[in-house]
Scaffold this motif. Sequence first.
Motif, PDB file in Angstrom:
ATOM      1  N   VAL A  66      -2.358   3.151  -2.923  1.00  0.00           N
ATOM      2  CA  VAL A  66      -1.462   2.412  -2.027  1.00  0.00           C
ATOM      3  C   VAL A  66      -1.658   2.871  -0.582  1.00  0.00           C
ATOM      4  O   VAL A  66      -1.712   2.056   0.356  1.00  0.00           O
ATOM      5  N   ALA A  67      -1.760   4.180  -0.393  1.00  0.00           N
ATOM      6  CA  ALA A  67      -1.955   4.730   0.950  1.00  0.00           C
ATOM      7  C   ALA A  67      -3.251   4.207   1.568  1.00  0.00           C
ATOM      8  O   ALA A  67      -3.297   3.845   2.753  1.00  0.00           O
ATOM      9  N   LYS A  68      -4.302   4.167   0.758  1.00  0.00           N
ATOM     10  CA  LYS A  68      -5.599   3.669   1.256  1.00  0.00           C
ATOM     11  C   LYS A  68      -5.509   2.197   1.631  1.00  0.00           C
ATOM     12  O   LYS A  68      -6.015   1.767   2.676  1.00  0.00           O
ATOM     13  N   GLU A  69      -4.874   1.406   0.787  1.00  0.00           N
ATOM     14  CA  GLU A  69      -4.743  -0.034   1.048  1.00  0.00           C
ATOM     15  C   GLU A  69      -3.943  -0.301   2.318  1.00  0.00           C
ATOM     16  O   GLU A  69      -4.236  -1.234   3.074  1.00  0.00           O
ATOM     17  N   ALA A  70      -2.887   0.508   2.567  1.00  0.00           N
ATOM     18  CA  ALA A  70      -2.017   0.290   3.728  1.00  0.00           C
ATOM     19  C   ALA A  70      -2.486   1.060   4.960  1.00  0.00           C
ATOM     20  O   ALA A  70      -1.872   0.938   6.030  1.00  0.00           O
ATOM     21  N   SER A  71      -3.555   1.866   4.779  1.00  0.00           N
ATOM     22  CA  SER A  71      -4.093   2.676   5.886  1.00  0.00           C
ATOM     23  C   SER A  71      -3.030   3.629   6.458  1.00  0.00           C
ATOM     24  O   SER A  71      -2.843   3.739   7.673  1.00  0.00           O
ATOM     25  N   VAL A  72      -2.350   4.310   5.553  1.00  0.00           N
ATOM     26  CA  VAL A  72      -1.352   5.308   5.954  1.00  0.00           C
ATOM     27  C   VAL A  72      -1.532   6.538   5.065  1.00  0.00           C
ATOM     28  O   VAL A  72      -2.338   6.537   4.128  1.00  0.00           O
ATOM     29  N   SER A  73      -0.761   7.577   5.329  1.00  0.00           N
ATOM     30  CA  SER A  73      -0.814   8.771   4.498  1.00  0.00           C
ATOM     31  C   SER A  73       0.028   8.589   3.240  1.00  0.00           C
ATOM     32  O   SER A  73       0.908   7.723   3.184  1.00  0.00           O
ATOM     33  N   MET A  74      -0.259   9.447   2.248  1.00  0.00           N
ATOM     34  CA  MET A  74       0.525   9.383   1.010  1.00  0.00           C
ATOM     35  C   MET A  74       1.987   9.742   1.267  1.00  0.00           C
ATOM     36  O   MET A  74       2.890   9.197   0.625  1.00  0.00           O
ATOM     37  N   SER A  75       2.242  10.648   2.208  1.00  0.00           N
ATOM     38  CA  SER A  75       3.617  11.021   2.527  1.00  0.00           C
ATOM     39  C   SER A  75       4.385   9.841   3.104  1.00  0.00           C
ATOM     40  O   SER A  75       5.580   9.672   2.842  1.00  0.00           O
ATOM     41  N   THR A  76       3.695   8.992   3.869  1.00  0.00           N
ATOM     42  CA  THR A  76       4.356   7.798   4.422  1.00  0.00           C
ATOM     43  C   THR A  76       4.721   6.826   3.306  1.00  0.00           C
ATOM     44  O   THR A  76       5.814   6.241   3.302  1.00  0.00           O
ATOM     45  N   THR A 120       5.097  -0.409   9.773  1.00  0.00           N
ATOM     46  CA  THR A 120       4.462   0.433   8.754  1.00  0.00           C
ATOM     47  C   THR A 120       5.100   0.177   7.387  1.00  0.00           C
ATOM     48  O   THR A 120       4.410   0.084   6.358  1.00  0.00           O
ATOM     49  N   LYS A 121       6.423   0.067   7.375  1.00  0.00           N
ATOM     50  CA  LYS A 121       7.149  -0.207   6.133  1.00  0.00           C
ATOM     51  C   LYS A 121       6.676  -1.508   5.515  1.00  0.00           C
ATOM     52  O   LYS A 121       6.431  -1.586   4.300  1.00  0.00           O
ATOM     53  N   ILE A 122       6.537  -2.547   6.328  1.00  0.00           N
ATOM     54  CA  ILE A 122       6.103  -3.856   5.834  1.00  0.00           C
ATOM     55  C   ILE A 122       4.705  -3.752   5.235  1.00  0.00           C
ATOM     56  O   ILE A 122       4.401  -4.341   4.186  1.00  0.00           O
ATOM     57  N   ARG A 123       3.813  -2.981   5.909  1.00  0.00           N
ATOM     58  CA  ARG A 123       2.438  -2.839   5.445  1.00  0.00           C
ATOM     59  C   ARG A 123       2.381  -2.113   4.093  1.00  0.00           C
ATOM     60  O   ARG A 123       1.636  -2.503   3.189  1.00  0.00           O
ATOM     61  N   VAL A 124       3.199  -1.063   3.960  1.00  0.00           N
ATOM     62  CA  VAL A 124       3.233  -0.314   2.700  1.00  0.00           C
ATOM     63  C   VAL A 124       3.796  -1.177   1.573  1.00  0.00           C
ATOM     64  O   VAL A 124       3.264  -1.193   0.452  1.00  0.00           O
ATOM     65  N   GLU A 125       4.887  -1.880   1.839  1.00  0.00           N
ATOM     66  CA  GLU A 125       5.504  -2.734   0.815  1.00  0.00           C
ATOM     67  C   GLU A 125       4.549  -3.828   0.364  1.00  0.00           C
ATOM     68  O   GLU A 125       4.512  -4.201  -0.813  1.00  0.00           O
ATOM     69  N   ALA A 126       3.739  -4.362   1.304  1.00  0.00           N
ATOM     70  CA  ALA A 126       2.750  -5.381   0.957  1.00  0.00           C
ATOM     71  C   ALA A 126       1.675  -4.795   0.050  1.00  0.00           C
ATOM     72  O   ALA A 126       1.219  -5.442  -0.911  1.00  0.00           O
ATOM     73  N   ALA A 127       1.277  -3.543   0.341  1.00  0.00           N
ATOM     74  CA  ALA A 127       0.262  -2.884  -0.484  1.00  0.00           C
ATOM     75  C   ALA A 127       0.803  -2.612  -1.892  1.00  0.00           C
ATOM     76  O   ALA A 127       0.088  -2.772  -2.890  1.00  0.00           O
ATOM     77  N   VAL A 128       2.061  -2.181  -1.956  1.00  0.00           N
ATOM     78  CA  VAL A 128       2.705  -1.935  -3.257  1.00  0.00           C
ATOM     79  C   VAL A 128       2.716  -3.205  -4.096  1.00  0.00           C
ATOM     80  O   VAL A 128       2.386  -3.197  -5.293  1.00  0.00           O
ATOM     81  N   LYS A 129       3.081  -4.307  -3.464  1.00  0.00           N
ATOM     82  CA  LYS A 129       3.150  -5.586  -4.170  1.00  0.00           C
ATOM     83  C   LYS A 129       1.770  -6.062  -4.591  1.00  0.00           C
ATOM     84  O   LYS A 129       1.562  -6.530  -5.714  1.00  0.00           O
ATOM     85  N   LYS A 130       0.791  -5.948  -3.690  1.00  0.00           N
ATOM     86  CA  LYS A 130      -0.572  -6.414  -3.972  1.00  0.00           C
ATOM     87  C   LYS A 130      -1.189  -5.652  -5.128  1.00  0.00           C
ATOM     88  O   LYS A 130      -1.837  -6.220  -6.012  1.00  0.00           O
TER      89      LYS A 130
END
Length: 341
Positions: free
Chosen positions: A8-18, A33-43
């Motif tokens: 998920v972190a790789k897909e959203a281009s953020v750290s695992m802690s984020t 950033t939240k929107i990007r992570v949530e999109a990666a989680v869903k995808k």
Amino acid sequence: MKVNIRDVAKEASVSMSTVSRVINKNYPVKEETKIRVEAAVKKLNFSPNTLARSLISQNTKTIGILVPGINNFFFPTVIKAIEYELRINGYSIYLCDTDDNAAEEIKYVKSLMGRQVDGIIIIDPKTENMKNGFYETVSKDIPLVSINGYNTNINCNFVLNDEASGAKQAMLYLLEMGHKNIIFVRGKESYSYDIKEKVYNDFMKENNLIAYKKIIDIGEGNSYDCVNGTMNIMSKELEKIQTPIAVFACNDLMALGVLNACKILKFDVPKDVSIIGFDNICISSIVEPKITTVDQNMYSLGENASKMLLNLIADSNQKVSRIALKTQLIIRNSCSNQNNY
């Protein structure tokens, strides 16, 4: 392949802690950033490890429920209310059938605590486990609510029905219908049955009916087996008795057993034998004749117990509460007015 937080972190281009912060909602994260992570989680269809999250938050979002017998219509209705109220608040349940056994109660409680449940609801606990201090000790370590059960001088949280009032309503109704010869039918080892028996004994004494007093213990009273058990015992008992009589049964399953015994012996209900049950489970309204009974507010018991437990969890188990609900006599077709004969 199972998706993990690294993916998920790789897909959203953020750290695992984020990613962890977004999922656990425990630290502020920029909206974009939240929107990007949530999109990666869903995808990626990522499902967080619930156990790992619970170890961090010290909250498993699970509740243990103990019941003496799942195959008694009274208990599933209470459980349905509990489960609904907990589910809409984000909790899941562990359901444990103790088979009406004190040792099994203790075993299950310890197992649930080992599973780190956030709270426990015990329905109709065994009297010995209340009197020996087991539940008082447990309630100091974990939020716990008891539905009915022995509660005299017990420092625990309770949601109770006024069973004594319900029993008095039943006895008074039979007396008003002209009945003096009233048989009391109960099961073994239950505080609920003890309450009703005390009301019966006091009522018969106060109304000078001691000569007619008769108590029959049918043994196991919390399962479907008690219907046939009551039928077999009452078939033998009723053969010895001159009608008309009345029977006050401690629950509707016993009342149904009495009704079946009357059918075997060709007794007319309610002309020969009047019957009152207790609980108002669905069976009481679909047999013929429909059984007069005392309504125990089954759904309300579960609903109130869940809300009480959630409040205990929110308040860090800091208070002891008690709620008493009223009972109501439901008049149907299984009792006749002997004054008319």
